[in-house]
Write a protein that holds these residues in place. Structure first.
Motif, PDB file in Angstrom:
ATOM      1  N   LEU A 104       0.997  -1.574  -0.270  1.00 62.10           N
ATOM      2  CA  LEU A 104       0.029   0.064  -0.320  1.00 62.10           C
ATOM      3  C   LEU A 104       0.735   1.185  -0.290  1.00 62.10           C
ATOM      4  N   VAL A 105       1.670   1.364   0.430  1.00 64.34           N
ATOM      5  CA  VAL A 105       3.017   2.739   0.767  1.00 64.34           C
ATOM      6  C   VAL A 105       2.877   3.203  -0.296  1.00 64.34           C
ATOM      7  N   HIS A 106       4.151   1.967  -1.335  1.00 62.38           N
ATOM      8  CA  HIS A 106       4.128   2.040  -2.472  1.00 62.38           C
ATOM      9  C   HIS A 106       3.184   2.106  -3.909  1.00 62.38           C
ATOM     10  N   LEU A 107       2.174   1.877  -3.588  1.00 58.44           N
ATOM     11  CA  LEU A 107       1.100   2.278  -4.486  1.00 58.44           C
ATOM     12  C   LEU A 107       0.515   3.809  -3.916  1.00 58.44           C
ATOM     13  N   GLU A 108       0.650   4.152  -2.939  1.00 61.52           N
ATOM     14  CA  GLU A 108       0.310   5.157  -2.513  1.00 61.52           C
ATOM     15  C   GLU A 108       1.191   6.690  -3.191  1.00 61.52           C
ATOM     16  N   GLU A 109       2.749   5.803  -3.373  1.00 67.34           N
ATOM     17  CA  GLU A 109       3.122   7.069  -3.324  1.00 67.34           C
ATOM     18  C   GLU A 109       3.379   6.867  -5.559  1.00 67.34           C
ATOM     19  N   LEU A 110       2.832   5.526  -5.684  1.00 64.58           N
ATOM     20  CA  LEU A 110       2.456   6.199  -7.225  1.00 64.58           C
ATOM     21  C   LEU A 110       0.970   6.676  -7.703  1.00 64.58           C
ATOM     22  N   ASP A 248       7.975   2.768 -16.458  1.00 61.08           N
ATOM     23  CA  ASP A 248       9.053   2.819 -15.555  1.00 61.08           C
ATOM     24  C   ASP A 248       8.519   2.814 -14.126  1.00 61.08           C
ATOM     25  N   PRO A 249       7.761   3.833 -14.234  1.00 64.29           N
ATOM     26  CA  PRO A 249       7.238   3.696 -12.605  1.00 64.29           C
ATOM     27  C   PRO A 249       6.253   2.869 -12.311  1.00 64.29           C
ATOM     28  N   LEU A 250       5.465   2.141 -13.291  1.00 67.84           N
ATOM     29  CA  LEU A 250       4.857   1.378 -12.290  1.00 67.84           C
ATOM     30  C   LEU A 250       5.797  -0.417 -12.485  1.00 67.84           C
ATOM     31  N   ARG A 251       7.255  -0.362 -13.070  1.00 71.10           N
ATOM     32  CA  ARG A 251       8.908  -1.632 -12.771  1.00 71.10           C
ATOM     33  C   ARG A 251       9.176  -0.789 -11.231  1.00 71.10           C
ATOM     34  N   ARG A 252       9.261   0.821 -11.395  1.00 74.45           N
ATOM     35  CA  ARG A 252       9.854   0.950  -9.524  1.00 74.45           C
ATOM     36  C   ARG A 252       8.937   0.507  -8.606  1.00 74.45           C
ATOM     37  N   THR A 253       7.524   0.530  -8.384  1.00 73.49           N
ATOM     38  CA  THR A 253       6.640   0.321  -7.961  1.00 73.49           C
ATOM     39  C   THR A 253       6.554  -1.772  -7.544  1.00 73.49           C
TER      40      THR A 253
END
Length: 274
Positions: A104-110, A248-253
C-alpha cells in the motif's frame, strides 16, 4: 465443541425435519448465500432485500441471519443488517492482506505521482482478484472493485500475471472462456498466448478497451522466483495515448513491493498464480 460449531449444530437441530436443513453443510451454504449479498454498494440490507437477493425463503433467511448475528458475523440495526466486526477480524487473517499491507505505501506514492487509477491484484482461477484500488483524481472508469474479480485475459493486470503462471493455468482458461466484455476482448487462446509471450519479453502488459470501452491499462507483475504473486496496473483514458510512459514508474513500484513482501515473508504465504 467450540462456540461457533455449537451454534451451527443448535440451528440445525431447531430446524427440525422436513425443513431441508437436516445437515450442517446445508446451513453452511445458506449462510454463505446470505453473506454473499452484501457488497461495497449494499452495506446495509433489510430482511426483504436479503431474501430477494439470496433466493432463500424468508423463514430460512431469518433463521440463518439469527445464527450469523449470534456468532457476530452479522449485526442487526434499526435499518437492517450489516456485516459484523467478527467478519472484519477474520478478513484480516488471509495472507493476501499481508501482501496488500506491504504494497500500500508504494501504491500511494505512485498514486501521488501519477494521479491515475491504480490496482493491485492476484490471480485466482483465471480471474484477476483485486486487493486494492486507488481512484484517479480526474478519470476513473475502471470496473474493478476491492474484493471483486475480472477475467484475467481481458485485463492488463491479469495478463501480466498469466504470462508468468503455469501451463496448467493457461490450459484451464481454454476450457471455459468467459463471454467477451467488449468488442476488443480477447477470445482466441492463440492470440492470448501470443500476447503473453510478448509480456514475458517486454516485462509489462497492456489492454486497450478490452474490459471497458474507452479505458486502457498498463500493468507490471510482481515476481518472486520467476512467478507472479501479484501485479500492479494503471488505468487511463484510451484516448490519452499508449501509456508506455507509465511502465517505468510501475516497474519501480513492483520492485519496491517485491522488496517489502520478501522482507515481511508475505511472498512465502501466497501461492503464485495458478
Amino acid at each position: 465443541m467450540d462456540e461457533d460449531m455449537g451454534v451451527a449444530v443448535r440451528t440445525v437441530a431447531e430446524a427440525g425435519p422436513g425443513t431441508g436443513e437436516t445437515l450442517a453443510p446445508s446451513v453452511l451454504w445458506k449462510a454463505f448465500r446470505v453473506l454473499g449479498v452484501f457488497s461495497h454498494s449494499r452495506r446495509v440490507l433489510t430482511l426483504a432485500q436479503i431474501v430477494r437477493r439470496s433466493g432463500l425463503p424468508k423463514s430460512t433467511a431469518h433463521r440463518v441471519l439469527a445464527m450469523l448475528v449470534e456468532v457476530g458475523a452479522v449485526e442487526q440495526h434499526s435499518d437492517g443488517y450489516r456485516m459484523g466486526l467478527r467478519m472484519f477480524s477474520l478478513g484480516a487473517l488471509p495472507p493476501e492482506v499481508a501482501l496488500r499491507d506491504a504494497a500500500l505505501v508504494h501504491l500511494e506514492e505512485l498514486h501521488r505521482v501519477t494521479g491515475q487509477t491504480l490496482h493491485l491484484a492476484i490471480l485466482r482461477e483465471g480471474d484477476a482478484v483485486y486487493l486494492e484500488k486507488l481512484r484517479g483524481r480526474r478519470y476513473d472508469r475502471s470496473p474493478a472493485l476491492v474484493g471483486g474479480r475480472l477475467p484475467a485475459r481481458c485485463t492488463a493486470i491479469g495478463k501480466a500475471m498469466l504470462a508468468f503462471s503455469t501451463e496448467r493455468t493457461l490450459a484451464e482458461l481454454s476450457t471455459a472462456p468467459p463471454a467477451p466484455r467488449t468488442a476488443r476482448s480477447l477470445t482466441s487462446m492463440v492470440a492470448l498466448r501470443r500476447q503473453l509471450a510478448a509480456v514475458r519479453v517486454d516485462g509489462y502488459a497492456v489492454d486497450r478497451e478490452e474490459a471497458v470501452d474507452g479505458l486502457a491499462c498498463v500493468a507490471v507483475p510482481v515476481l518472486v522466483a520467476g512467478r507472479a504473486v501479484a501485479a500492479v496496473s494503471i488505468a487511463f483514458a484510451a484516448a490519452a495515448g499508449s501509456g508506455t510512459v507509465l511502465v517505468d514508474p510501475l516497474r519501480r513500484t513492483a520492485a519496491a513491493i517485491f522488496r517489502s513482501i520478501t522482507a515481511s515473508s508475505a511472498a512465502h504465504l501466497i501461492p503464485a498464480g495458478g
